[in-house]
Design a protein around this motif. Sequence first.
Motif, PDB file in Angstrom:
ATOM      1  N   THR A  15       0.819  -1.220   0.134  1.00 16.05           N
ATOM      2  CA  THR A  15       0.199  -0.241   0.003  1.00 16.05           C
ATOM      3  C   THR A  15       0.814   1.128  -0.059  1.00 16.05           C
ATOM      4  OG1 THR A  15       0.038   0.003   2.388  1.00 16.05           O
ATOM      5  CG2 THR A  15      -2.012  -1.224   1.324  1.00 16.05           C
ATOM      6  N   SER A  16       2.211   1.094   0.278  1.00 10.83           N
ATOM      7  CA  SER A  16       3.059   2.241   0.090  1.00 10.83           C
ATOM      8  C   SER A  16       2.962   2.971  -1.307  1.00 10.83           C
ATOM      9  CB  SER A  16       4.559   1.793   0.498  1.00 10.83           C
ATOM     10  OG  SER A  16       4.512   1.356   1.701  1.00 10.83           O
ATOM     11  N   LYS A  17       3.503   4.153  -1.196  1.00 11.41           N
ATOM     12  CA  LYS A  17       3.860   5.172  -2.184  1.00 11.41           C
ATOM     13  C   LYS A  17       5.483   4.939  -2.409  1.00 11.41           C
ATOM     14  CE  LYS A  17      -0.258   6.935  -2.933  1.00 11.41           C
ATOM     15  NZ  LYS A  17      -1.145   6.479  -4.070  1.00 11.41           N
ATOM     16  N   LEU A  77       5.684   9.831  -8.441  1.00  7.88           N
ATOM     17  CA  LEU A  77       4.976   9.265  -7.421  1.00  7.88           C
ATOM     18  C   LEU A  77       4.108   8.078  -7.541  1.00  7.88           C
ATOM     19  CD1 LEU A  77       4.782   9.314  -4.267  1.00  7.88           C
ATOM     20  CD2 LEU A  77       2.740  10.760  -4.739  1.00  7.88           C
ATOM     21  N   VAL A  78       4.548   6.937  -7.629  1.00  6.64           N
ATOM     22  CA  VAL A  78       3.738   5.841  -7.933  1.00  6.64           C
ATOM     23  C   VAL A  78       3.099   4.992  -6.729  1.00  6.64           C
ATOM     24  CG1 VAL A  78       5.069   5.595 -10.115  1.00  6.64           C
ATOM     25  CG2 VAL A  78       5.781   4.459  -8.302  1.00  6.64           C
ATOM     26  N   ASN A  79       2.496   3.939  -6.944  1.00  2.08           N
ATOM     27  CA  ASN A  79       1.869   2.923  -6.091  1.00  2.08           C
ATOM     28  C   ASN A  79       2.973   1.746  -5.959  1.00  2.08           C
ATOM     29  OD1 ASN A  79      -0.309   4.162  -5.486  1.00  2.08           O
ATOM     30  ND2 ASN A  79      -1.357   3.471  -7.223  1.00  2.08           N
ATOM     31  N   GLU A 127      10.378   5.000   0.122  1.00  2.37           N
ATOM     32  CA  GLU A 127       9.031   4.441   0.230  1.00  2.37           C
ATOM     33  C   GLU A 127       8.463   5.039   1.492  1.00  2.37           C
ATOM     34  OE1 GLU A 127       7.005   0.086   1.576  1.00  2.37           O
ATOM     35  OE2 GLU A 127       9.223   0.348   1.587  1.00  2.37           O
ATOM     36  N   ALA A 137       1.456   4.862   3.310  1.00  2.61           N
ATOM     37  CA  ALA A 137       0.195   5.515   2.970  1.00  2.61           C
ATOM     38  C   ALA A 137      -1.029   5.197   3.938  1.00  2.61           C
ATOM     39  CB  ALA A 137      -0.345   4.655   1.523  1.00  2.61           C
TER      40      ALA A 137
END
Length: 169
Positions: free
Chosen positions: A67-69, A127-129, A166, A169
Amino acid sequence: MSELNLGQIRGLTVNNNVVTVPSGHTLHAPGHVLQVVQGATTTTAASTSTTFVSSGLSVSITPKFATSKLLISITHNGVTKNSGNASNALRMKLQKNSVDYTQFLTDFGYTGTAIYVANMTAAYNLLVNAEDTGTQVWSTVFANAVASSGVYLQDNGMRSTITVWEIAA
């Protein structure tokens, strides 16, 4: 293992509402940086082709949470275009696990004249998932806008970096 569910944690007012996490323990709260990794290179990379080739710059990260960005920051230094052709210009893509993720430069350094341009900097942030907790290798590839004389990265030993943060989120 015990589990405690709370809606809110507050520190004591006599301690200025500061919550202290003991050494050896971690607190994961949205927006906190969980880890930072960086790759760097000073090896000159050259292209005289419209075919994308490795820039020599990459970094590997294994996200702690799906679930992090991931905040990806790329800085290529020593970007040079040769004077052999007016259309020489840098094209660059970001890859994830050797698969194209996005093209972030098109015709960078294009001047419309056959002049030598040296030591430019190409930078990009994204910025990505994280999407999963498997190891991810982020890298850049580049090409010349025309098949002629060259475009170069890390020219004259300049240092380029790719950094991934990292973020919880």
